[in-house]
Enzyme design. Structure first.
Site, PDB file in Angstrom:
ATOM      1  CD  GLU A  43      -4.544  14.627  77.504  1.00 13.56           C
ATOM      2  OE1 GLU A  43      -4.433  13.684  79.108  1.00 13.56           O
ATOM      3  OE2 GLU A  43      -4.011  14.103  76.814  1.00 13.56           O
TER       4      GLU A  43
ATOM      5  CG  HIS B  97       1.471  13.497  81.933  1.00 11.54           C
ATOM      6  ND1 HIS B  97       2.899  14.235  81.006  1.00 11.54           N
ATOM      7  CD2 HIS B  97       1.223  12.334  82.114  1.00 11.54           C
ATOM      8  CE1 HIS B  97       1.844  13.349  80.072  1.00 11.54           C
ATOM      9  NE2 HIS B  97       0.863  12.151  81.008  1.00 11.54           N
TER      10      HIS B  97
ATOM     11  CG  HIS C 138       2.423   8.050  83.135  1.00  9.70           C
ATOM     12  ND1 HIS C 138       3.436   7.939  82.134  1.00  9.70           N
ATOM     13  CD2 HIS C 138       1.973   8.986  82.807  1.00  9.70           C
ATOM     14  CE1 HIS C 138       2.929   8.724  80.845  1.00  9.70           C
ATOM     15  NE2 HIS C 138       2.088   9.043  81.387  1.00  9.70           N
ATOM     16  CD  GLU C 139      -1.465  10.087  85.596  1.00 11.29           C
ATOM     17  OE1 GLU C 139      -1.400  10.458  84.606  1.00 11.29           O
ATOM     18  OE2 GLU C 139      -1.556   8.837  84.354  1.00 11.29           O
TER      19      GLU C 139
ATOM     20  N   GLY D 136      -6.576   5.182  83.366  1.00 13.79           N
ATOM     21  CA  GLY D 136      -5.998   4.776  84.999  1.00 13.79           C
ATOM     22  C   GLY D 136      -6.092   6.050  85.283  1.00 13.79           C
ATOM     23  CB  ALA D 137      -3.337   8.023  86.671  1.00 18.12           C
ATOM     24  CG  MET D 138      -6.996  13.361  83.360  1.00 14.99           C
ATOM     25  SD  MET D 138      -5.783  13.817  81.750  1.00 14.99           S
ATOM     26  CE  MET D 138      -5.472  15.128  81.748  1.00 14.99           C
ATOM     27  CD  GLU D 139      -1.805  13.984  81.680  1.00 16.00           C
ATOM     28  OE1 GLU D 139      -2.415  13.432  82.359  1.00 16.00           O
ATOM     29  OE2 GLU D 139      -1.334  14.720  80.037  1.00 16.00           O
ATOM     30  CG  ASN D 140      -6.732  16.703  85.488  1.00 13.23           C
ATOM     31  OD1 ASN D 140      -6.936  17.458  84.271  1.00 13.23           O
ATOM     32  ND2 ASN D 140      -7.446  15.643  86.877  1.00 13.23           N
TER      33      ASN D 140
HETATM   34  N1  B3K Z   1      -3.127  12.100  79.898  1.00 12.77           N
HETATM   35  C1  B3K Z   1      -4.262  10.895  80.501  1.00 12.77           C
HETATM   36  C2  B3K Z   1      -4.735  10.623  79.278  1.00 12.77           C
HETATM   37  C3  B3K Z   1      -5.611  10.516  78.554  1.00 12.77           C
HETATM   38  C4  B3K Z   1      -6.706  10.241  77.894  1.00 12.77           C
HETATM   39  C5  B3K Z   1      -7.685  10.409  76.763  1.00 12.77           C
HETATM   40  N2  B3K Z   1      -8.945   9.657  76.503  1.00 12.77           N
HETATM   41  C6  B3K Z   1      -3.228   9.949  81.182  1.00 12.77           C
HETATM   42  C7  B3K Z   1      -1.614   9.957  80.233  1.00 12.77           C
HETATM   43  O1  B3K Z   1      -1.286   9.559  79.831  1.00 12.77           O
HETATM   44  O2  B3K Z   1      -1.259  10.476  81.957  1.00 12.77           O
HETATM   45 ZN    ZN Z   2       0.661  10.102  80.421  1.00 12.18          ZN
END
Ligand code: B3K
Ligand code: ZN
Length: 868
Positions: A125, A304, A300-301, A264-268
């Site tokens: 992302e 998502h 939060h993640e 911080g983190a990513m919700e893959n």
């Molecule tokens: N969706 C990601 C953030 C991605 C940032 C890309 N530059 C984390 C979050 O908001 O949960």
């Molecule tokens: Zn988010």
């Protein structure tokens, strides 16, 4: 095909959205992982879904293209561009094979697939998937992924999204896993990780009785810091079932913690990737604040999974659809399981600080932007935090029951698809029958509305008239503004401290009224004379308020408001009023304010957590925000003066309270609030001649709990107490081995008010003491310097601005996303004196003159200079 002409610095517009001509049924990816030569094979099945042209644009950058096959035959009818390839004369349905090669080891941007600290990991992302393979890298192209990961056996874990369906051994000491994700997803949710980790496993039984395997992957040796993140995940899963009626949908949920990560983190989907600082915690190394942050980011993640993954965004302009909503959900999670008031205070600090300042600066944009050059620049406090406030206002207007009906309808209509912000508002409106037409302007209008409140009391008929006027100043992106639909929560408190019911035209109206026009008069009946008015209770709308209220009235609110948030808010306003009058006219801190402090400190029934917020002075930024031209040095001097005055005058009460406080070192709410309050008191007492101070500071500093230890370190550093250098040295020596704790040390150094701090920091970067390829290190030192050391950063000789710019120039080549985030402190230069403005502009021009500046910095620098 317009994409082919898009140079990297060209703006894209929301109005130009066009649905894709081709969709993808399924996607198979095979990764043969090698540090500098990773081969990526893609097999995908395409179908044309429109009558339009037969050409297909595939995004792709930083790859070596080896071959393309269409329906099993080598394909040469394509043109290659810097940003991708254009495949021509395609049939309406076909099988596409593409083989390309990428270089994870030299990918320092931490976007796409990269190798760092011995592990491969991805960040896609917003538009990082195009650094991995040629694809329609846009969120409205959803497909089912099957992923084969091949690597050397030293990478013991080979992970991707969904369920593992196959694994095996290969020749030459290599092995593989195949993963299949049963849910359609856009490319930005793809993830791959390969590394050698320790794993914490657990399970969660969903409300329908399914067992979900939970796995948390951390660097070897860090298992003793994984429990809190795991417990947070389970709390989040349960909370989402209970409050939002949402259950997890796969049989496995994985979280991997890595040291090199841009955010911080990513919700893959099913495979979250986290910055290790947002996962790892134990009492010796993490503060109570860190524990809280971890819990909220894990939540939060996780949230998502429904708001973002199951329903995703049609295009990136709709980012707030998932981010605003998910921030709202994580804030509610934290508030339901912790203190609602403290969470509200945190959220409002972000709004009144960074968000209001973004709204007023050269990057102002609505929560749904209309124009973007680099999408990564729009993961902003506006899209996230103001986005969440907009959702919160809908919640206020609809109430919990209708809001949840709206959520249900939203999922019924859009599950498995890519939706828009308008879709969300429509679901809320249709489920509640509340007209949100005017309200939806919050999505398209940027800037912070200012509410002006005029009060009139009519003694004869006991009515209180509040005339409220809204005004939104033009912003750099939008000159015309319109009136918005604003929910105003109000409390009226009688002189005896009793909350009075709000009554209009003989009817009780509840505590929220709607402002829908530029100005409106609210006539409240049966109100006692000299009542205090809490306006915008709980910050019911993201607005600034202009309302003339006496110190007496604010004190009544501090003492009697039904909302703890409003007590804090009144206290902040009270202090800002006093500080400003001292700055502007040299007045002293009024005795009635000292008395109030004393009363708060000695009151029998006190909420300790709230008390530390109440007795903490407003931040530099909060005061600066009230000035058109910020008097940097005067604010700093006055804040320091007030802090010393309060410390001296309140010493006895502070000491008495401090010595009465006790905690058991646990993570229960009481212990956490005691630690917070002791830390806060210590920051005052470090400024006094309290005999015991050195002893207490030493004791707290050597405590085994990081919150206590760091509070003592901050107290000595902020006061420049004689032991501060010694403490800093001891802390650094003790934590040599732990980079995350050393970041706390860097942050203390960054905010030191010593004279040569700018030179010290310059030297630290020059001699390699700070690894500038790691975003955590750079941010720890630099953000604390820019944000909490205003006198040094805004030094009139421009040395602070030069330090930052020198670094941005280096960083832009390594990691443009990180560079673009760090430029923020230079963006609002117009709020400073002409002399400072000129110094900032010199630096911005230095950046603008760089011919191969990244689109990330280009967009920000050109906006900043365009505002001229
Ligand atoms: N969706 C990601 C953030 C991605 C940032 C890309 N530059 C984390 C979050 O908001 O949960
Ligand atoms: Zn988010």
């Amino acid at each position: 095909m317009s994409e082919q002409h898009i140079s990297t610095n060209q703006a894209k517009y929301r109005k130009d959205y066009k649905a894709p001509d081709f969709l993808v049924d399924s996607l198979y990816l095979e990764f043969d992982l090698q540090p500098t030569q990773t081969r990526v094979l893609q097999k995908s099945h395409y179908k044309r879904v429109t009558e339009n042209e037969s050409d297909l644009w595939l995004d792709g950058v930083n790859q070596t293209l080896h071959c393309i096959n269409v329906n099993g035959v080598p394909f040469s009818q394509y043109e290659q561009f810097e940003q991708g390839i254009l495949l021509k004369n395609l049939p309406s349905e076909f099988e596409l094979h593409i083989e390309s090669e990428i270089d994870p080891q030299n990918n320092t941007s931490l976007e796409g697939l990269y190798l760092s600290d011995g592990a491969y990991c991805t960040q896609c992302e917003a538009e990082g998937f195009r650094k991995i393979t040629y694809f329609q890298d846009r969120p409205d192209v959803l497909t089912k992924y099957t992923v084969k990961v091949i690597a050397d056996k030293s990478f013991t874990h080979l992970l991707s999204n969904g369920n593992k369906i196959e694994s095996g051994e290969l020749a030459d000491g290599r092995h593989f896993n195949v993963w299949q994700d049963p849910y359609n997803k856009p490319s930005y949710l793809f993830a791959l990780v390969a590394g050698d980790f320790d794993v914490l496993q657990d399970t969660f039984k969903t409300r329908t009785g399914r067992d979900v395997l939970l796995e948390l992957f951390v660097d070897k040796g860090n298992l003793n810091k994984a429990d809190h993140a795991m417990a947070s995940l389970k709390r989040a899963m349960k909370w989402d079932e209970e409050r939002f009626d949402l259950e997890y949908d796969l049989d496995i949920y994985m979280i991997v913690a890595v040291d090199f990560f841009n955010m911080g983190a990513m919700e893959n989907k099913g495979l979250n990737i986290f910055n290790s600082k947002c996962v790892l915690a134990n009492q010796a190394t993490a503060t109570d604040r860190d524990y809280h942050t971890i819990e909220s980011i894990v939540g939060h993640e996780y949230f998502h999974n429904w708001t973002g993954n199951r329903v995703t965004c049609q295009d990136w302009f709709q980012l707030s659809l998932k981010e605003g909503l998910t921030v709202f959900r994580d804030q509610e999670f934290s508030s339901d399981i912790g203190s609602r008031a403290l969470n509200r205070i945190d959220a409002v600090k972000v709004m009144r600080g960074p968000q209001f300042s973004e709204d007023a600066g050269p990057m102002a944009h609505p929560i749904r932007p209309d124009k973007v050059i680099e999408m990564n620049n729009f993961y902003t406090v506006t899209v996230y935090d103001k986005g969440s406030e907009v959702i919160r206002m809908m919640h206020t207007l609809l109430g919990e029951t209708n809001f949840q009906k709206g959520m249900k309808l939203y999922f019924e209509r859009h599950d498995g698809t890519a939706a828009t912000c308008d879709d969300f508002v429509s679901a809320m409106q249709d489920a509640s029958n509340i007209d949100l037409t005017l309200f939806s302007k919050w999505y398209s209008q940027s800037g912070t509305p200012e509410l002006n409140v005029d009060r009139h009391y009519n003694e004869s008929d006991k009515t209180l008239t509040l005339t409220v006027t809204q005004y939104t100043a033009p912003t750099q992106d939008q000159s015309e503004k319109q009136a918005l639909h604003i929910p105003l929560a109000i409390e009226v408190i009688s002189p005896k401290g009793i909350s009075q019911p709000l009554q209009i035209n003989g009817e009780v109206v509840g505590n929220v009224v709607s402002l829908k026009s530029e100005t409106h008069q609210y006539i409240f009946e049966n109100i006692e004379q000299d009542s205090a008015v809490v306006f915008l209770e709980d910050f019911s709308a993201p607005c600034k308020v202009e309302f003339d209220q006496s110190l007496d009235e604010l004190i009544t609110i501090v003492k009697h408001a039904r909302s703890d948030f409003s007590k804090w808010d009144a206290m902040q306003r009270l202090m800002i009023v006093c500080l400003k009058s001292s700055i502007d006219s040299g007045s002293e801190l009024p005795k009635m304010v000292l008395d109030l402090f004393n009363e708060l400190l000695s009151s029998e029934s006190k909420d300790l957590a709230l008390l530390s917020e109440l007795i903490t002075l407003p931040s530099f930024d909060a005061i600066a925000a009230t000035y058109k031209t910020v008097p940097v040095d005067k604010i700093c001097a006055q804040l320091a003066g007030y802090k010393s005055t309060l410390a001296m005058e309140l010493k006895d009460s502070l000491v008495q309270l401090y010595t009465s406080l006790d905690e058991n070192g646990g993570l229960d709410a009481h212990s956490i609030s005691v630690r917070a309050l002791k830390g806060c008191i210590l920051s005052y007492l470090a400024l006094t001649d309290w005999d015991q101070a050195s002893h207490e500071l030493e004791q707290q500093f050597t405590d085994s709990n990081m919150t206590n230890s760091l509070n003592a370190l901050s107290a000595v550093c902020d006061s420049l107490h004689s032991v501060h250098s010694e403490f800093l040295t001891r802390f650094k020596e003790k934590w040599q081995h732990d980079v995350l704790v050393l970041d706390k040390w860097l942050a203390q150094v960054g905010r030191l008010k010593s004279e040569n701090i700018t030179a010290t920091i310059t030297e630290m970067f020059a001699n390699g003491e700070v690894d500038i390829t790691n975003p955590n290190r750079v941010r720890a030192l630099l953000m604390s310097y820019c944000m909490f050391n205003p006198q040094a950063f805004h030094a009139v000789d421009g040395s602070g601005y030069t330090l930052l710019t020198d670094l941005l120039i280096k960083l832009d080549k390594i990691n443009p996303q990180n560079a673009a985030r760090l430029i923020t402190p230079l963006m609002s230069y117009k709020r400073h004196t002409i002399e400072r403005q000129n110094k900032v502009k010199e630096q911005l021009k230095r950046l603008a003159d760089i011919s191969d500046l990244s689109p990330d910095l280009y967009e920000k620098v050109s906006n900043a200079l365009n505002g001229e």
